[in-house]
Scaffold this active site. Structure first.
Site, PDB file in Angstrom:
ATOM      1  N   HIS A  19       0.834  -1.201   0.000  1.00 15.75           N
ATOM      2  CA  HIS A  19       0.000   0.000   0.000  1.00 15.75           C
ATOM      3  C   HIS A  19       0.872   1.255   0.000  1.00 15.75           C
ATOM      4  O   HIS A  19       2.097   1.179  -0.136  1.00 15.75           O
ATOM      5  CB  HIS A  19      -0.984  -0.009   1.181  1.00 15.75           C
ATOM      6  CG  HIS A  19      -0.343  -0.109   2.538  1.00 15.75           C
ATOM      7  ND1 HIS A  19       0.583   0.789   2.989  1.00 15.75           N
ATOM      8  CD2 HIS A  19      -0.502  -1.016   3.538  1.00 15.75           C
ATOM      9  CE1 HIS A  19       0.959   0.462   4.202  1.00 15.75           C
ATOM     10  NE2 HIS A  19       0.327  -0.638   4.564  1.00 15.75           N
ATOM     11  N   HIS A  22       4.180   1.299   2.130  1.00 18.95           N
ATOM     12  CA  HIS A  22       5.306   0.552   1.542  1.00 18.95           C
ATOM     13  C   HIS A  22       5.866   1.316   0.340  1.00 18.95           C
ATOM     14  O   HIS A  22       7.076   1.387   0.139  1.00 18.95           O
ATOM     15  CB  HIS A  22       4.860  -0.829   1.075  1.00 18.95           C
ATOM     16  CG  HIS A  22       4.148  -1.638   2.131  1.00 18.95           C
ATOM     17  ND1 HIS A  22       2.847  -2.028   2.002  1.00 18.95           N
ATOM     18  CD2 HIS A  22       4.563  -2.094   3.329  1.00 18.95           C
ATOM     19  CE1 HIS A  22       2.493  -2.718   3.074  1.00 18.95           C
ATOM     20  NE2 HIS A  22       3.515  -2.764   3.913  1.00 18.95           N
ATOM     21  N   CYS A 127       2.519 -10.651  22.223  1.00 21.24           N
ATOM     22  CA  CYS A 127       1.551 -10.154  21.237  1.00 21.24           C
ATOM     23  C   CYS A 127       1.784 -10.920  19.937  1.00 21.24           C
ATOM     24  O   CYS A 127       2.873 -10.847  19.362  1.00 21.24           O
ATOM     25  CB  CYS A 127       1.714  -8.652  20.995  1.00 21.24           C
ATOM     26  SG  CYS A 127       0.717  -8.105  19.576  1.00 21.24           S
ATOM     27  N   CYS A 130       2.560  -8.681  16.859  1.00 17.80           N
ATOM     28  CA  CYS A 130       3.936  -8.161  16.748  1.00 17.80           C
ATOM     29  C   CYS A 130       4.961  -9.286  16.751  1.00 17.80           C
ATOM     30  O   CYS A 130       6.139  -9.055  16.479  1.00 17.80           O
ATOM     31  CB  CYS A 130       4.278  -7.238  17.906  1.00 17.80           C
ATOM     32  SG  CYS A 130       3.209  -5.835  18.046  1.00 17.80           S
ATOM     33  N   CYS A 144      -1.341  -4.050  23.678  1.00 18.25           N
ATOM     34  CA  CYS A 144      -0.249  -3.770  22.735  1.00 18.25           C
ATOM     35  C   CYS A 144      -0.527  -2.427  22.063  1.00 18.25           C
ATOM     36  O   CYS A 144      -1.630  -2.222  21.532  1.00 18.25           O
ATOM     37  CB  CYS A 144      -0.176  -4.883  21.693  1.00 18.25           C
ATOM     38  SG  CYS A 144       0.628  -4.363  20.171  1.00 18.25           S
ATOM     39  N   HIS A 147      -1.419  -3.048  18.158  1.00 12.43           N
ATOM     40  CA  HIS A 147      -2.597  -3.831  17.757  1.00 12.43           C
ATOM     41  C   HIS A 147      -3.807  -3.589  18.649  1.00 12.43           C
ATOM     42  O   HIS A 147      -4.905  -4.062  18.339  1.00 12.43           O
ATOM     43  CB  HIS A 147      -2.238  -5.323  17.720  1.00 12.43           C
ATOM     44  CG  HIS A 147      -1.228  -5.636  16.661  1.00 12.43           C
ATOM     45  ND1 HIS A 147       0.133  -5.579  16.881  1.00 12.43           N
ATOM     46  CD2 HIS A 147      -1.392  -5.933  15.357  1.00 12.43           C
ATOM     47  CE1 HIS A 147       0.756  -5.861  15.760  1.00 12.43           C
ATOM     48  NE2 HIS A 147      -0.136  -6.075  14.819  1.00 12.43           N
ATOM     49  N   LYS A 296      -5.438   6.505  10.928  1.00 15.89           N
ATOM     50  CA  LYS A 296      -4.451   5.494  10.579  1.00 15.89           C
ATOM     51  C   LYS A 296      -4.997   4.681   9.397  1.00 15.89           C
ATOM     52  O   LYS A 296      -6.198   4.406   9.339  1.00 15.89           O
ATOM     53  CB  LYS A 296      -4.264   4.578  11.800  1.00 15.89           C
ATOM     54  CG  LYS A 296      -2.962   3.861  11.787  1.00 15.89           C
ATOM     55  CD  LYS A 296      -2.670   3.180  13.092  1.00 15.89           C
ATOM     56  CE  LYS A 296      -1.474   2.283  12.877  1.00 15.89           C
ATOM     57  NZ  LYS A 296      -1.105   1.539  14.030  1.00 15.89           N
ATOM     58  N   LYS A 299      -7.130  -1.823   7.157  1.00 14.52           N
ATOM     59  CA  LYS A 299      -8.101  -2.608   6.401  1.00 14.52           C
ATOM     60  C   LYS A 299      -9.487  -2.413   6.970  1.00 14.52           C
ATOM     61  O   LYS A 299     -10.451  -2.258   6.236  1.00 14.52           O
ATOM     62  CB  LYS A 299      -7.717  -4.091   6.511  1.00 14.52           C
ATOM     63  CG  LYS A 299      -7.204  -4.682   5.230  1.00 14.52           C
ATOM     64  CD  LYS A 299      -7.226  -6.178   5.356  1.00 14.52           C
ATOM     65  CE  LYS A 299      -6.088  -6.806   4.578  1.00 14.52           C
ATOM     66  NZ  LYS A 299      -5.816  -8.167   4.988  1.00 14.52           N
TER      67      LYS A 299
HETATM   68  N1  MSP Z   1       8.861  -7.332   8.188  1.00 20.45           N
HETATM   69  C1  MSP Z   1       9.045  -6.190   9.017  1.00 20.45           C
HETATM   70  C2  MSP Z   1      10.342  -5.478   8.691  1.00 20.45           C
HETATM   71  C3  MSP Z   1      11.564  -6.305   8.785  1.00 20.45           C
HETATM   72  S1  MSP Z   1      12.967  -5.431   8.292  1.00 20.45           S
HETATM   73  C4  MSP Z   1      14.218  -6.400   8.685  1.00 20.45           C
HETATM   74  C5  MSP Z   1       7.895  -5.226   8.850  1.00 20.45           C
HETATM   75  N2  MSP Z   1       7.194  -5.335   7.725  1.00 20.45           N
HETATM   76  S2  MSP Z   1       5.931  -4.417   7.334  1.00 20.45           S
HETATM   77  O1  MSP Z   1       5.378  -4.987   6.126  1.00 20.45           O
HETATM   78  O2  MSP Z   1       5.052  -4.260   8.422  1.00 20.45           O
HETATM   79  O3  MSP Z   1       6.537  -3.054   6.909  1.00 20.45           O
HETATM   80  C6  MSP Z   1       6.689  -1.998   7.811  1.00 20.45           C
HETATM   81  C7  MSP Z   1       7.207  -0.825   7.035  1.00 20.45           C
HETATM   82  O4  MSP Z   1       6.302  -0.489   5.964  1.00 20.45           O
HETATM   83  C8  MSP Z   1       7.326   0.463   7.822  1.00 20.45           C
HETATM   84  O5  MSP Z   1       8.478   0.526   8.604  1.00 20.45           O
HETATM   85  C9  MSP Z   1       7.344   1.454   6.680  1.00 20.45           C
HETATM   86  O6  MSP Z   1       8.553   1.383   6.018  1.00 20.45           O
HETATM   87  C10 MSP Z   1       6.250   0.905   5.775  1.00 20.45           C
HETATM   88  N3  MSP Z   1       4.937   1.371   6.197  1.00 20.45           N
HETATM   89  C11 MSP Z   1       3.853   0.606   6.469  1.00 20.45           C
HETATM   90  N4  MSP Z   1       2.803   1.434   6.763  1.00 20.45           N
HETATM   91  C12 MSP Z   1       3.187   2.715   6.707  1.00 20.45           C
HETATM   92  C13 MSP Z   1       2.516   3.957   6.769  1.00 20.45           C
HETATM   93  N5  MSP Z   1       1.241   4.066   7.039  1.00 20.45           N
HETATM   94  N6  MSP Z   1       3.233   5.064   6.523  1.00 20.45           N
HETATM   95  C14 MSP Z   1       4.551   5.020   6.160  1.00 20.45           C
HETATM   96  N7  MSP Z   1       5.195   3.866   6.066  1.00 20.45           N
HETATM   97  C15 MSP Z   1       4.611   2.712   6.510  1.00 20.45           C
HETATM   98  O7  MSP Z   1       7.694  -4.420   9.729  1.00 20.45           O
END
Ligand code: MSP
Length: 640
Positions: A19, A22, A127, A130, A144, A147, A296, A299
């Site tokens: 999304h 990412h 959790c 997490c 948490c 969550h 935030k 989904k």
């Molecule tokens: N798998 C772990 C990371 C392991 S790294 C060794 C993880 N994955 S995640 O799919 O949850 O990705 C988290 C990351 O996605 C955040 O740190 C950020 O880079 C990005 N984002 C997810 N949602 C976000 C927002 N709403 N806004 C900005 N970035 C965010 O955690």
């Protein structure tokens, strides 16, 4: 020669589709990599997916798939999305890759042998969202914080990493390297966390509870905790311990993450590296969260933003520009489509797009479309500080980019764009063009404007690579990737003279908010000559309508729309207008004709094409008849 450059994104969990969040992190990594490529070809950009753990098993179950089939499917969604966003990563790592698994095992073995891993019974609050234990202190009202669910009390024997041993070392390291974690607010957050004694880190899960993970090399009954596995991707991807890439890129490693995963990156990871005898990374760059209309993204709220949908409507470069210009790196931002539309119309279509078409149309009109050879003395006299402003802009831009302050880097570029626009007004090339004796001055002014555009094209390259390329094509520059080096941007006056400039294209058409689309088609209301007059208006009211003369440059049918023609007009600057005249006019016969346009009409999208204005026509029973002028006048001339 500059130092090598290595940047990583988090490896994303494969339990959700990609999304906006990412897309933002990965675009940041792409922008910073492209910026460094303007200095050195020695760059490496890594992204990938995190595929082990409870969450994945649960998500796979929901889809009735095996974990393996499920991770293959979702990982491919991420991998296939990145080219659509022009993400230029060098490698895409998956934690299910054999090479990665081997590195995780080797590092575990090494730390186990050095005595920093021990076995112990543990009871704690866990959790599942997490995938980690929480201390009472970390919970918010017993829940948490991420969550908002109550963690479960779990008692199990597990392996622990002696993280606490490295607490003092980490505090010292952060103090001695103020840029280790940036921006400062996150460095302070980590230091605040380190004020309390650090617990050891549970790094295993019994296979009785979870099988989908990397088996511990020293105990077959356990798999590795997902964070201990995932963080190691940053070195396994480089071929740790002996790979060439590891030697070259690890000493300059920079991570980009959001604030949600600050603790694993700011505390677990450096202490793991220390225990494994690997040097710490150079920078952890932490950004804030994208919320949607202040809530935030989630989904359950149904407000998850799909980057592909936005790109389809507004275009990729505009989307990338918006992300980088709108968010202050480190702070949260609220996404809303109206802000995106405003940025496109004001910064891109108006400021940058108009400057480009203004300059190029003058170069064609006054210099037959050739980049002029300039007399250095005249250039000096007519530079009016533009060259210095360009140099200063490049220097400030570089500093901001280095420090991940993308919004400021773009701000200074747009300040330069505004200086360029002022330069046009002050030097008034149309006045110089009137006097034959002013020819050298006219050439100097237009050369400087073209040169300024060259510099702007280079500066926007990391954020908008396709637009940079388009601009450079229009400046008759040889194609290259990256489109130029930072050194070339510092060298004022390098645009080659004598080349022929191609006919200019529209860089960014104005756009309309999706929700405001569907405005009435032009000429949609046929009126009979006997129709009663509309109510009287004042001269002031009439003066609000900006009527202009425009020359038709190109005309073509709008697919699937019987009545509509798309007209590319020269209205002093390029314009696209959709007109409902297809039944009455052959597109070819329109080219070169002059028409009258309502130029300040709110843009509307008609059958997928944005119309910036309306062509004036008499609507007769046998179809529309275009309003024409008695004799040709310069495009853009106003009607009163
Ligand atoms: N798998 C772990 C990371 C392991 S790294 C060794 C993880 N994955 S995640 O799919 O949850 O990705 C988290 C990351 O996605 C955040 O740190 C950020 O880079 C990005 N984002 C997810 N949602 C976000 C927002 N709403 N806004 C900005 N970035 C965010 O955690």
């Amino acid at each position: 020669m500059s130092r090598p450059f290595y940047v990583t994104t988090p490896i994303y969990y494969v339990n959700a589709r990609p999304h906006l969040g990412h897309a933002y992190t990965t675009t940041v990594a792409d922008v910073i990599t492209r910026f460094h490529r303007m200095r050195t070809p020695d760059t490496y950009f890594l992204t990938g997916t995190d595929e082990h753990g409870d969450k994945v098993v649960e998500a796979a179950k929901k889809e009735n798939l095996s974990p393996r089939a499920f991770v293959d499917k979702i990982s491919a969604l991420f991998r296939n999305l990145w080219p659509e966003l022009q993400i230029s990563n060098d490698h895409f790592i998956r934690t299910t890759d054999e090479a990665h698994i081997a590195v995780v095992k080797a590092v575990l073995e090494k730390i186990w042998k050095s005595g920093d891993i021990y076995f112990s019974e543990y009871e704690g609050l866990y959790c599942f969202g997490c995938e980690r234990f929480y201390t009472e202190r970390e919970l918010v009202e017993g829940k948490c914080p991420d969550h908002e669910t109550e963690p479960e009390l779990i008692k199990e024997a597990n392996y622990f990493f002696k993280m606490s041993r490295y607490q003092d070392w980490l505090i010292d390291h952060i103090h001695q390297n103020p840029e280790f974690i940036r921006p400062e607010r996150y460095r302070n957050e980590v230091l605040a966390f380190l004020r309390d004694p650090l617990d050891d880190l549970c790094i295993s899960r019994p296979k009785s509870r979870l099988k989908w993970g990397i088996t511990l090399p020293f105990d077959d009954n356990y798999v590795t905790y997902v964070w201990f596995d995932a963080l190691l991707n940053y070195v396994s991807a480089l071929g740790y311990p002996d790979g060439e890439k590891f030697k070259r890129f690890w000493p300059v490693a920079q991570h980009v993450v959001a604030k949600d995963i600050l603790k694993p990156h700011g505390i677990y990871w450096p202490t793991m590296l220390k225990a494994a005898g690997i040097a710490p990374y150079q920078h952890l760059n932490v950004h804030g969260y994208w919320n949607v209309d202040k809530s935030k993204m989630s989904k359950s709220l149904g407000n998850v933003i799909d980057p592909l949908e936005l790109i389809k409507v507004y275009g990729l470069d505009a989307f990338r520009f918006f992300l980088m210009r709108e968010m202050t790196f480190g702070l949260d931002s609220s996404f809303n489509e109206e802000a995106l539309v405003n940025r496109i119309n004001s910064d891109l279509a108006n400021d940058l797009g108009n400057l480009m078409s203004r300059v190029l149309s003058m170069a064609h009109k006054y210099l037959k479309g050739t980049v002029p050879q300039v007399d250095p003395d005249v250039e000096k006299q007519f530079n009016l500080g533009l060259g210095d402003q360009a140099k200063q802009c490049v220097t400030e831009y570089e500093n901001f980019m280095e420090g991940f302050q993308f919004h400021n880097a773009l701000r200074v570029v747009w300040e330069f764009i505004s200086q360029m626009n002022k330069y046009v007004d002050v030097t008034s090339p149309w006045v110089l063009a009137k006097e034959k004796t002013s020819r050298p001055q006219l050439e100097a002014v237009l050369y400087n404007l073209l040169e300024g555009l060259r510099i702007i094209s280079g500066l926007i390259y990391p954020v908008m690579p396709a637009t940079a390329e388009k601009m450079q094509k229009n400046l008759a520059m040889a194609p290259a990737d990256p489109c130029c080096s930072l050194d070339q941007l510092r060298a004022w006056g390098s645009l080659a003279a004598g080349t022929s400039l191609p006919k200019s294209v529209v860089l960014f058409p104005r756009v309309t908010l999706e929700s405001e689309k569907g405005a009435a088609a032009p000429n949609s209301e046929p009126a009979s000559p006997t129709k009663p007059l509309k109510p009287e208006i004042s001269i002031e009211e009439f003066a609000k309508v900006d009527l202009r003369v425009a020359t038709v440059v190109r005309a073509e049918p709008v697919p699937k729309a019987k009545k509509l023609l798309k007209l590319e007009l020269d209205l002093g600057s390029p314009r696209t207008v959709v007109a409902g005249i297809a039944g009455s006019y052959d597109p070819q016969e329109l080219v070169g004709k002059q028409v009258v346009v309502v130029a300040n009409l709110k843009p509307a999208k008609l059958m997928g094409v944005v119309s910036n204005g309306m062509v004036v026509a008499a609507v007769t029973d046998s179809g529309p008849v275009l309003a024409a002028l008695d004799k040709p006048v310069p495009p853009g001339t106003m009607l009163r």
